[in-house]
Design a protein around this motif. Structure first.
Motif, PDB file in Angstrom:
ATOM      1  N   THR A   1      18.516  -5.813  30.863  1.00  0.00           N
ATOM      2  CA  THR A   1      18.404  -6.707  29.728  1.00  0.00           C
ATOM      3  C   THR A   1      19.754  -7.353  29.462  1.00  0.00           C
ATOM      4  N   SER A   2      19.732  -8.503  28.807  1.00  0.00           N
ATOM      5  CA  SER A   2      20.957  -9.229  28.466  1.00  0.00           C
ATOM      6  C   SER A   2      20.878  -9.694  27.016  1.00  0.00           C
ATOM      7  N   PRO A   3      21.007  -8.755  26.089  1.00  0.00           N
ATOM      8  CA  PRO A   3      20.885  -9.130  24.675  1.00  0.00           C
ATOM      9  C   PRO A   3      22.153  -9.773  24.119  1.00  0.00           C
ATOM     10  N   PHE A   4      21.976 -10.519  23.023  1.00  0.00           N
ATOM     11  CA  PHE A   4      23.105 -10.974  22.225  1.00  0.00           C
ATOM     12  C   PHE A   4      23.304  -9.931  21.140  1.00  0.00           C
ATOM     13  N   LEU A   5      24.502  -9.401  21.032  1.00  0.00           N
ATOM     14  CA  LEU A   5      24.783  -8.339  20.070  1.00  0.00           C
ATOM     15  C   LEU A   5      24.707  -8.869  18.641  1.00  0.00           C
ATOM     16  N   GLN A   6      23.933  -8.199  17.820  1.00  0.00           N
ATOM     17  CA  GLN A   6      23.825  -8.542  16.417  1.00  0.00           C
ATOM     18  C   GLN A   6      24.793  -7.721  15.568  1.00  0.00           C
ATOM     19  N   SER A   7      25.165  -6.534  16.076  1.00  0.00           N
ATOM     20  CA  SER A   7      26.082  -5.656  15.354  1.00  0.00           C
ATOM     21  C   SER A   7      26.660  -4.641  16.336  1.00  0.00           C
ATOM     22  N   VAL A   8      27.643  -3.900  15.876  1.00  0.00           N
ATOM     23  CA  VAL A   8      28.226  -2.824  16.684  1.00  0.00           C
ATOM     24  C   VAL A   8      27.155  -1.770  16.917  1.00  0.00           C
ATOM     25  N   ILE A   9      27.106  -1.256  18.137  1.00  0.00           N
ATOM     26  CA  ILE A   9      26.173  -0.171  18.456  1.00  0.00           C
ATOM     27  C   ILE A   9      26.989   1.118  18.489  1.00  0.00           C
TER      28      ILE A   9
ATOM     29  N   THR B   1      25.228   0.770  33.079  1.00  0.00           N
ATOM     30  CA  THR B   1      26.411  -0.086  33.164  1.00  0.00           C
ATOM     31  C   THR B   1      26.293  -1.229  32.175  1.00  0.00           C
ATOM     32  N   LEU B   2      27.358  -1.478  31.420  1.00  0.00           N
ATOM     33  CA  LEU B   2      27.424  -2.596  30.493  1.00  0.00           C
ATOM     34  C   LEU B   2      28.505  -3.545  30.940  1.00  0.00           C
ATOM     35  N   SER B   3      28.226  -4.840  30.830  1.00  0.00           N
ATOM     36  CA  SER B   3      29.193  -5.855  31.221  1.00  0.00           C
ATOM     37  C   SER B   3      29.117  -7.003  30.239  1.00  0.00           C
ATOM     38  N   ASP B   4      30.242  -7.690  30.062  1.00  0.00           N
ATOM     39  CA  ASP B   4      30.217  -8.881  29.211  1.00  0.00           C
ATOM     40  C   ASP B   4      30.227 -10.144  30.058  1.00  0.00           C
ATOM     41  N   ASP B   5      30.040  -9.999  31.356  1.00  0.00           N
ATOM     42  CA  ASP B   5      29.942 -11.134  32.266  1.00  0.00           C
ATOM     43  C   ASP B   5      28.969 -10.756  33.370  1.00  0.00           C
TER      44      ASP B   5
ATOM     45  N   THR C   1      31.164  -2.620  22.155  1.00  0.00           N
ATOM     46  CA  THR C   1      30.404  -3.591  21.363  1.00  0.00           C
ATOM     47  C   THR C   1      31.166  -4.097  20.141  1.00  0.00           C
ATOM     48  N   ARG C   2      32.162  -3.379  19.686  1.00  0.00           N
ATOM     49  CA  ARG C   2      32.902  -3.742  18.472  1.00  0.00           C
ATOM     50  C   ARG C   2      33.471  -5.163  18.549  1.00  0.00           C
ATOM     51  N   ASP C   3      34.036  -5.533  19.675  1.00  0.00           N
ATOM     52  CA  ASP C   3      34.663  -6.849  19.814  1.00  0.00           C
ATOM     53  C   ASP C   3      33.728  -7.896  20.402  1.00  0.00           C
ATOM     54  N   ARG C   4      32.449  -7.576  20.535  1.00  0.00           N
ATOM     55  CA  ARG C   4      31.536  -8.510  21.199  1.00  0.00           C
ATOM     56  C   ARG C   4      30.329  -8.907  20.342  1.00  0.00           C
ATOM     57  N   VAL C   5      30.385  -8.641  19.054  1.00  0.00           N
ATOM     58  CA  VAL C   5      29.285  -9.030  18.172  1.00  0.00           C
ATOM     59  C   VAL C   5      29.129 -10.544  18.249  1.00  0.00           C
ATOM     60  N   GLY C   6      27.881 -10.983  18.440  1.00  0.00           N
ATOM     61  CA  GLY C   6      27.586 -12.405  18.592  1.00  0.00           C
ATOM     62  C   GLY C   6      27.636 -12.880  20.032  1.00  0.00           C
ATOM     63  N   GLN C   7      28.079 -12.011  20.927  1.00  0.00           N
ATOM     64  CA  GLN C   7      28.163 -12.372  22.343  1.00  0.00           C
ATOM     65  C   GLN C   7      27.042 -11.696  23.142  1.00  0.00           C
ATOM     66  N   GLN C   8      26.823 -12.193  24.326  1.00  0.00           N
ATOM     67  CA  GLN C   8      25.820 -11.624  25.215  1.00  0.00           C
ATOM     68  C   GLN C   8      26.452 -10.559  26.087  1.00  0.00           C
ATOM     69  N   ILE C   9      25.737  -9.435  26.231  1.00  0.00           N
ATOM     70  CA  ILE C   9      26.149  -8.385  27.156  1.00  0.00           C
ATOM     71  C   ILE C   9      25.004  -8.140  28.126  1.00  0.00           C
ATOM     72  N   HIS C  10      25.301  -7.431  29.215  1.00  0.00           N
ATOM     73  CA  HIS C  10      24.304  -7.179  30.245  1.00  0.00           C
ATOM     74  C   HIS C  10      24.263  -5.672  30.528  1.00  0.00           C
ATOM     75  N   LEU C  11      23.056  -5.119  30.549  1.00  0.00           N
ATOM     76  CA  LEU C  11      22.866  -3.708  30.855  1.00  0.00           C
ATOM     77  C   LEU C  11      22.151  -3.595  32.187  1.00  0.00           C
ATOM     78  N   SER C  12      22.667  -2.741  33.055  1.00  0.00           N
ATOM     79  CA  SER C  12      22.035  -2.558  34.367  1.00  0.00           C
ATOM     80  C   SER C  12      22.098  -1.098  34.780  1.00  0.00           C
ATOM     81  N   VAL C  13      21.244  -0.775  35.721  1.00  0.00           N
ATOM     82  CA  VAL C  13      21.191   0.565  36.315  1.00  0.00           C
ATOM     83  C   VAL C  13      20.978   0.395  37.807  1.00  0.00           C
ATOM     84  N   GLY C  14      21.860   0.976  38.583  1.00  0.00           N
ATOM     85  CA  GLY C  14      21.706   0.929  40.030  1.00  0.00           C
ATOM     86  C   GLY C  14      21.578  -0.474  40.582  1.00  0.00           C
ATOM     87  N   GLY C  15      22.275  -1.423  39.991  1.00  0.00           N
ATOM     88  CA  GLY C  15      22.224  -2.800  40.466  1.00  0.00           C
ATOM     89  C   GLY C  15      21.063  -3.613  39.934  1.00  0.00           C
ATOM     90  N   HIS C  16      20.212  -3.014  39.111  1.00  0.00           N
ATOM     91  CA  HIS C  16      19.071  -3.726  38.531  1.00  0.00           C
ATOM     92  C   HIS C  16      19.396  -4.116  37.095  1.00  0.00           C
TER      93      HIS C  16
END
Length: 121
Positions: free
Chosen positions: A75-83, A116-120, A57-72
């Motif tokens: 959520t796809s939040p826009f990062l407000q700060s480093v987690i 799983t976290l992805s930036d795309d 998350t450090r290099d992705r503040v202000g960008q959208q990331i995607h969280l998934s589990v088992g292919g589901h």
């Protein structure tokens, strides 16, 4: 004129690759948010995954990331700060988490499935 011939190759070389990381979950629990009365999942990550999350998350503040589990997709939040904490709270949308309930996702995580976290996506 010769420069134009090579320009597309130069432009393609600047495209960044999508990155995906997996996080190991120590525990996941379905709860009800007192603020919205919607279901949430409280997640505790293992220590190594906490660092992985902070690094991701450090290099992705202000960008959208995607969280998934088992292919589901959860959520796809826009990062407000480093987690950089080992605890996350995921809120379900109107249809749950990609058609799965918070309880089903928490159970899947507790059975050892990675987050799983992805930036795309």
């Amino acid at each position: 004129m010769r420069i134009m011939k090579y320009l597309p190759i130069l432009l393609l070389s600047t495209v960044t690759q999508a990155e995906t990381v997996t996080l190991q979950v120590e525990s996941a629990e379905k709860k009800t948010s007192p603020d919205t009365t919607r279901d949430v999942i409280d997640i505790t990550l293992d220590p190594e995954s906490r660092q992985t999350l902070a690094d991701f998350t450090r290099d992705r503040v202000g960008q959208q990331i995607h969280l998934s589990v088992g292919g589901h997709l959860l959520t796809s939040p826009f990062l407000q700060s480093v987690i950089d904490t080992g605890n996350l709270r995921l809120s379900a949308g109107e249809d749950g988490f990609d058609g799965k309930s918070a309880g089903e996702i928490a159970e899947t995580l507790n059975e050892g499935e990675a987050l799983t976290l992805s930036d795309d996506h």
